[in-house]
Design an enzyme around this catalytic site. Sequence first.
Site, PDB file in Angstrom:
ATOM      1  N   ARG A   1       0.858  -1.189   0.000  1.00  0.00           N
ATOM      2  CA  ARG A   1       0.000   0.000   0.000  1.00  0.00           C
ATOM      3  C   ARG A   1       0.895   1.240   0.000  1.00  0.00           C
ATOM      4  NH1 ARG A   1      -3.444  -2.664  -1.774  1.00  0.00           N
ATOM      5  NH2 ARG A   1      -5.329  -3.408  -0.753  1.00  0.00           N
TER       6      ARG A   1
ATOM      7  N   HIS B   1      -1.786   1.001  -9.734  1.00  0.00           N
ATOM      8  CA  HIS B   1      -2.384  -0.017  -8.847  1.00  0.00           C
ATOM      9  C   HIS B   1      -2.985  -1.174  -9.666  1.00  0.00           C
ATOM     10  CE1 HIS B   1      -4.311  -0.632  -4.627  1.00  0.00           C
ATOM     11  NE2 HIS B   1      -4.083  -1.794  -5.225  1.00  0.00           N
TER      12      HIS B   1
HETATM   13  P1  NAP Z   1      -1.153 -11.939   4.076  1.00  0.00           P
HETATM   14  O1  NAP Z   1      -1.306 -13.325   3.554  1.00  0.00           O
HETATM   15  O2  NAP Z   1      -2.016 -11.505   5.224  1.00  0.00           O
HETATM   16  O3  NAP Z   1       0.389 -11.774   4.487  1.00  0.00           O
HETATM   17  C1  NAP Z   1       0.844 -10.671   5.177  1.00  0.00           C
HETATM   18  C2  NAP Z   1       2.301 -10.889   5.552  1.00  0.00           C
HETATM   19  O4  NAP Z   1       2.787  -9.676   6.150  1.00  0.00           O
HETATM   20  C3  NAP Z   1       2.502 -11.999   6.589  1.00  0.00           C
HETATM   21  O5  NAP Z   1       3.653 -12.735   6.283  1.00  0.00           O
HETATM   22  C4  NAP Z   1       2.688 -11.231   7.888  1.00  0.00           C
HETATM   23  O6  NAP Z   1       3.481 -11.880   8.844  1.00  0.00           O
HETATM   24  C5  NAP Z   1       3.397  -9.992   7.394  1.00  0.00           C
HETATM   25  N1  NAP Z   1       3.239  -8.896   8.353  1.00  0.00           N
HETATM   26  C6  NAP Z   1       2.094  -8.300   8.767  1.00  0.00           C
HETATM   27  N2  NAP Z   1       2.368  -7.354   9.685  1.00  0.00           N
HETATM   28  C7  NAP Z   1       3.711  -7.370   9.862  1.00  0.00           C
HETATM   29  C8  NAP Z   1       4.597  -6.644  10.685  1.00  0.00           C
HETATM   30  N3  NAP Z   1       4.163  -5.705  11.546  1.00  0.00           N
HETATM   31  N4  NAP Z   1       5.915  -6.914  10.605  1.00  0.00           N
HETATM   32  C9  NAP Z   1       6.366  -7.873   9.756  1.00  0.00           C
HETATM   33  N5  NAP Z   1       5.580  -8.607   8.939  1.00  0.00           N
HETATM   34  C10 NAP Z   1       4.262  -8.349   9.006  1.00  0.00           C
HETATM   35  O7  NAP Z   1      -1.370 -10.867   2.939  1.00  0.00           O
HETATM   36  P2  NAP Z   1      -1.250 -11.079   1.356  1.00  0.00           P
HETATM   37  O8  NAP Z   1      -2.441 -11.763   0.829  1.00  0.00           O
HETATM   38  O9  NAP Z   1       0.080 -11.655   1.059  1.00  0.00           O
HETATM   39  O10 NAP Z   1      -1.340  -9.565   0.837  1.00  0.00           O
HETATM   40  C11 NAP Z   1      -0.410  -8.577   1.270  1.00  0.00           C
HETATM   41  C12 NAP Z   1      -0.869  -7.195   0.833  1.00  0.00           C
HETATM   42  O11 NAP Z   1      -0.702  -7.037  -0.573  1.00  0.00           O
HETATM   43  C13 NAP Z   1      -2.353  -6.897   1.016  1.00  0.00           C
HETATM   44  O12 NAP Z   1      -2.659  -6.580   2.357  1.00  0.00           O
HETATM   45  C14 NAP Z   1      -2.544  -5.700   0.093  1.00  0.00           C
HETATM   46  O13 NAP Z   1      -2.284  -4.498   0.800  1.00  0.00           O
HETATM   47  C15 NAP Z   1      -1.453  -5.899  -0.960  1.00  0.00           C
HETATM   48  N6  NAP Z   1      -2.033  -6.145  -2.308  1.00  0.00           N
HETATM   49  C16 NAP Z   1      -1.719  -5.285  -3.314  1.00  0.00           C
HETATM   50  C17 NAP Z   1      -2.223  -5.497  -4.587  1.00  0.00           C
HETATM   51  C18 NAP Z   1      -1.850  -4.603  -5.735  1.00  0.00           C
HETATM   52  O14 NAP Z   1      -2.433  -4.720  -6.824  1.00  0.00           O
HETATM   53  N7  NAP Z   1      -0.877  -3.731  -5.593  1.00  0.00           N
HETATM   54  C19 NAP Z   1      -3.066  -6.585  -4.830  1.00  0.00           C
HETATM   55  C20 NAP Z   1      -3.373  -7.437  -3.782  1.00  0.00           C
HETATM   56  C21 NAP Z   1      -2.853  -7.205  -2.515  1.00  0.00           C
HETATM   57  P3  NAP Z   1       3.026 -13.274   9.509  1.00  0.00           P
HETATM   58  O15 NAP Z   1       3.117 -14.293   8.400  1.00  0.00           O
HETATM   59  O16 NAP Z   1       4.012 -13.498  10.573  1.00  0.00           O
HETATM   60  O17 NAP Z   1       1.602 -13.072   9.963  1.00  0.00           O
END
Ligand code: NAP
Length: 310
Positions: A225, A273
């Site tokens: 983000r 995005h």
């Molecule tokens: P996810 O499965 O919830 O994974 C989040 C990861 O971030 C986990 O490994 C988590 O650690 C880690 N994390 C969270 N808080 C943290 C912190 N304070 N310190 C260190 N690590 C932390 O999410 P996802 O599905 O991979 O998606 C990630 C993000 O991608 C979404 O939230 C969204 O903002 C973004 N996104 C962007 C697009 C785009 O088009 N640009 C599209 C889709 C998504 P743990 O494993 O230890 O819980």
Amino acid sequence: MALNILYRGPAERGQHWQTLFAQHLPQVKWHNWPEVDDNSAIDMLVCWIPPRDYQQDYPNLKVLFSVGAGVDQLNIATVPKELQVVRMLDPGIQQGMTEFVQMSVLNIHRDTLAYVNMNQRGQWQQLPGVSTAKRQIGIMGLGNLGQAAALGLQNLGFSVHGWSKRPKVLPDMQCFHGNDQLKVFLQQCDIVVCLLPLTDETRGILNQHTLACLPKGASVINVGRGEHIVEHDLLNLLNQQHLRYAVLDVFAKEPLQADHPFWQHPQIWVTPHIAAITQNDSAGLALLANVQRYINKDTMVGVVDLNAGY
Ligand code: NAP
């Protein structure tokens, strides 16, 4: 009693998913917002941004589905504990993100932006290159998307390491975790990819202090983000040539305003995005499978931890 789903979003997707549910789960009643006779009958809301007063308007709501992978748009702090929030785990999003991260890393690795700039000046200059195995890529966020992107980069031959909140063990990669290990993680990144969710803990995580921990000449890819990066600090470090490139897909304010300095910056590649877009076909099936799990009283996939915010 029939389960009632209210969908709010683009009409084409709503019709597609309504047909899918009619075929596979005909006992579910699908409503396209705002066409609802009885608000109190709505059990599930499927949307990106919910209607403003959704908690009052749909008093018997049990599940709030995000049509995207992230949930930062939902103002999680105001969600009551009894309401389940479920994010979209769409294989199409995962595939799209993996492709985008591979493309961006390759563009940085092969200096595409520098060559585009040179093309425009009619300049013939060969830049030195290194092998993929010698290029260290660090992934911030080792969740659904981060792990898939990491694997995609390993398949291209890059050396990949990662950072998450809790400890992890993943094949062929060094995993760091927690704030205490952030600096040592960053110090090893030639290219860092931000794939974190936006929470109070991660807002502004890429700032003057942390970006300066990256080795000189490192590059940044932000597909998490916009608010993960302090824009002014990123510009400073690029202008000082501490950082080489930034590929930015997400911004604190979207759309990025026309006079924003990112657009014209020779070291920045802006995309609007589009790294990973919810795919109607695969996301519809993912939603269908989750509703089926709910009906079966099984745990749905992608349920958000309201305390953690992701
Ligand atoms: P996810 O499965 O919830 O994974 C989040 C990861 O971030 C986990 O490994 C988590 O650690 C880690 N994390 C969270 N808080 C943290 C912190 N304070 N310190 C260190 N690590 C932390 O999410 P996802 O599905 O991979 O998606 C990630 C993000 O991608 C979404 O939230 C969204 O903002 C973004 N996104 C962007 C697009 C785009 O088009 N640009 C599209 C889709 C998504 P743990 O494993 O230890 O819980």
